[in-house]
Design a protein around this motif. Sequence first.
Motif, PDB file in Angstrom:
ATOM      1  N   MET A 201       0.865  -1.171   0.000  1.00 52.00           N
ATOM      2  CA  MET A 201       0.000   0.000   0.000  1.00 52.00           C
ATOM      3  C   MET A 201       0.908   1.230   0.000  1.00 52.00           C
ATOM      4  O   MET A 201       1.982   1.208   0.602  1.00 52.00           O
ATOM      5  N   GLY A 202       0.462   2.268  -0.672  1.00 57.09           N
ATOM      6  CA  GLY A 202       1.348   3.425  -0.756  1.00 57.09           C
ATOM      7  C   GLY A 202       0.624   4.728  -0.970  1.00 57.09           C
ATOM      8  O   GLY A 202      -0.606   4.774  -1.069  1.00 57.09           O
ATOM      9  N   TRP A 203       1.411   5.776  -1.013  1.00 61.15           N
ATOM     10  CA  TRP A 203       0.941   7.114  -1.308  1.00 61.15           C
ATOM     11  C   TRP A 203       1.832   7.722  -2.390  1.00 61.15           C
ATOM     12  O   TRP A 203       3.059   7.668  -2.274  1.00 61.15           O
ATOM     13  N   TYR A 204       1.190   8.265  -3.401  1.00 59.45           N
ATOM     14  CA  TYR A 204       1.854   9.024  -4.445  1.00 59.45           C
ATOM     15  C   TYR A 204       1.313  10.450  -4.397  1.00 59.45           C
ATOM     16  O   TYR A 204       0.275  10.711  -3.795  1.00 59.45           O
ATOM     17  N   ARG A 205       2.012  11.349  -5.042  1.00 55.54           N
ATOM     18  CA  ARG A 205       1.510  12.715  -5.135  1.00 55.54           C
ATOM     19  C   ARG A 205       1.854  13.304  -6.492  1.00 55.54           C
ATOM     20  O   ARG A 205       2.806  12.875  -7.148  1.00 55.54           O
ATOM     21  N   GLN A 206       1.055  14.294  -6.881  1.00 54.46           N
ATOM     22  CA  GLN A 206       1.314  15.005  -8.129  1.00 54.46           C
ATOM     23  C   GLN A 206       1.070  16.480  -7.905  1.00 54.46           C
ATOM     24  O   GLN A 206      -0.049  16.897  -7.576  1.00 54.46           O
ATOM     25  N   ALA A 207       2.121  17.244  -8.073  1.00 47.45           N
ATOM     26  CA  ALA A 207       2.043  18.699  -7.973  1.00 47.45           C
ATOM     27  C   ALA A 207       1.766  19.286  -9.349  1.00 47.45           C
ATOM     28  O   ALA A 207       2.038  18.635 -10.377  1.00 47.45           O
ATOM     29  N   PRO A 208       1.234  20.498  -9.390  1.00 51.00           N
ATOM     30  CA  PRO A 208       0.957  21.132 -10.689  1.00 51.00           C
ATOM     31  C   PRO A 208       2.199  21.175 -11.571  1.00 51.00           C
ATOM     32  O   PRO A 208       3.295  21.521 -11.107  1.00 51.00           O
ATOM     33  N   MET A 209       2.039  20.781 -12.793  1.00 53.73           N
ATOM     34  CA  MET A 209       3.103  20.824 -13.804  1.00 53.73           C
ATOM     35  C   MET A 209       4.252  19.858 -13.501  1.00 53.73           C
ATOM     36  O   MET A 209       5.326  19.977 -14.079  1.00 53.73           O
ATOM     37  N   LYS A 210       4.024  18.897 -12.603  1.00 59.42           N
ATOM     38  CA  LYS A 210       5.069  17.927 -12.285  1.00 59.42           C
ATOM     39  C   LYS A 210       4.544  16.511 -12.469  1.00 59.42           C
ATOM     40  O   LYS A 210       3.336  16.270 -12.481  1.00 59.42           O
ATOM     41  N   GLN A 211       5.476  15.578 -12.592  1.00 56.39           N
ATOM     42  CA  GLN A 211       5.086  14.183 -12.735  1.00 56.39           C
ATOM     43  C   GLN A 211       4.655  13.603 -11.390  1.00 56.39           C
ATOM     44  O   GLN A 211       5.098  14.057 -10.331  1.00 56.39           O
ATOM     45  N   ARG A 212       3.810  12.603 -11.466  1.00 54.44           N
ATOM     46  CA  ARG A 212       3.408  11.908 -10.265  1.00 54.44           C
ATOM     47  C   ARG A 212       4.623  11.185  -9.681  1.00 54.44           C
ATOM     48  O   ARG A 212       5.423  10.608 -10.416  1.00 54.44           O
ATOM     49  N   GLU A 213       4.752  11.226  -8.350  1.00 56.45           N
ATOM     50  CA  GLU A 213       5.905  10.607  -7.718  1.00 56.45           C
ATOM     51  C   GLU A 213       5.492   9.823  -6.479  1.00 56.45           C
ATOM     52  O   GLU A 213       4.508  10.148  -5.814  1.00 56.45           O
ATOM     53  N   LEU A 214       6.296   8.816  -6.174  1.00 56.66           N
ATOM     54  CA  LEU A 214       6.086   8.033  -4.965  1.00 56.66           C
ATOM     55  C   LEU A 214       6.434   8.882  -3.750  1.00 56.66           C
ATOM     56  O   LEU A 214       7.483   9.525  -3.719  1.00 56.66           O
ATOM     57  N   VAL A 215       5.565   8.837  -2.744  1.00 53.64           N
ATOM     58  CA  VAL A 215       5.854   9.494  -1.473  1.00 53.64           C
ATOM     59  C   VAL A 215       6.340   8.462  -0.461  1.00 53.64           C
ATOM     60  O   VAL A 215       7.389   8.620   0.156  1.00 53.64           O
ATOM     61  N   ALA A 216       5.552   7.403  -0.296  1.00 60.18           N
ATOM     62  CA  ALA A 216       5.894   6.352   0.662  1.00 60.18           C
ATOM     63  C   ALA A 216       5.103   5.099   0.320  1.00 60.18           C
ATOM     64  O   ALA A 216       4.020   5.172  -0.253  1.00 60.18           O
ATOM     65  N   LYS A 217       5.670   3.949   0.684  1.00 61.04           N
ATOM     66  CA  LYS A 217       4.960   2.692   0.508  1.00 61.04           C
ATOM     67  C   LYS A 217       5.313   1.748   1.642  1.00 61.04           C
ATOM     68  O   LYS A 217       6.375   1.881   2.263  1.00 61.04           O
ATOM     69  N   ILE A 218       4.415   0.804   1.893  1.00 60.06           N
ATOM     70  CA  ILE A 218       4.609  -0.142   2.981  1.00 60.06           C
ATOM     71  C   ILE A 218       4.104  -1.510   2.551  1.00 60.06           C
ATOM     72  O   ILE A 218       3.023  -1.639   1.972  1.00 60.06           O
ATOM     73  N   SER A 219       4.911  -2.522   2.835  1.00 63.30           N
ATOM     74  CA  SER A 219       4.523  -3.880   2.480  1.00 63.30           C
ATOM     75  C   SER A 219       3.678  -4.497   3.586  1.00 63.30           C
ATOM     76  O   SER A 219       3.572  -3.959   4.693  1.00 63.30           O
ATOM     77  N   SER A 220       3.120  -5.653   3.291  1.00 57.99           N
ATOM     78  CA  SER A 220       2.322  -6.359   4.292  1.00 57.99           C
ATOM     79  C   SER A 220       3.192  -6.870   5.439  1.00 57.99           C
ATOM     80  O   SER A 220       2.678  -7.208   6.504  1.00 57.99           O
ATOM     81  N   PHE A 221       4.510  -6.907   5.225  1.00 57.33           N
ATOM     82  CA  PHE A 221       5.433  -7.310   6.287  1.00 57.33           C
ATOM     83  C   PHE A 221       5.946  -6.111   7.081  1.00 57.33           C
ATOM     84  O   PHE A 221       6.690  -6.284   8.037  1.00 57.33           O
ATOM     85  N   GLY A 222       5.555  -4.913   6.663  1.00 57.76           N
ATOM     86  CA  GLY A 222       5.973  -3.723   7.381  1.00 57.76           C
ATOM     87  C   GLY A 222       7.178  -3.013   6.807  1.00 57.76           C
ATOM     88  O   GLY A 222       7.611  -1.985   7.344  1.00 57.76           O
ATOM     89  N   SER A 223       7.741  -3.528   5.722  1.00 53.29           N
ATOM     90  CA  SER A 223       8.855  -2.831   5.077  1.00 53.29           C
ATOM     91  C   SER A 223       8.353  -1.529   4.474  1.00 53.29           C
ATOM     92  O   SER A 223       7.262  -1.485   3.913  1.00 53.29           O
ATOM     93  N   THR A 224       9.168  -0.509   4.584  1.00 55.27           N
ATOM     94  CA  THR A 224       8.759   0.798   4.091  1.00 55.27           C
ATOM     95  C   THR A 224       9.818   1.406   3.177  1.00 55.27           C
ATOM     96  O   THR A 224      10.996   1.049   3.232  1.00 55.27           O
TER      97      THR A 224
END
Length: 116
Positions: free
Chosen positions: A34-57
């Motif tokens: 599961m994760g979070w991405y973000r997209q700012a105006p005039m910028k590409q979408r980017e990964l912010v953070a992600k976490i696995s089912s085992f807790g790896s981040t």
Amino acid sequence: QVELVESGGGLVQPGGSLRLSCAASESISSIYTMGWYRQAPMKQRELVAKISSFGSTEYADSVKGRFTISRDSAKNMVDLQMNSLKPEDTAVYYCTGGNWWKPDYWGQGTQVTVSS
């Protein structure tokens, strides 16, 4: 098809905090990442953070030490605690679910605006 619904966005002053939440329509126990991405105006979408089912981040360098991702499989929720917010954090934030390398599911997004 899993539906993801984000909440918690809004307007905050620089240095402030926000907590984003993502509610899944069904169990996230079988969704590896599961994760979070973000997209700012005039910028590409980017990964912010992600976490696995085992807790790896994994975090984007720009948010390390300020943002914390967590998941609660019992509640089918994924949260993103954002502290020490900066104007450059302004973006639409998307909740995602899928494998470690590529999301399969996306929420509709929630706007975060950091401004004085």
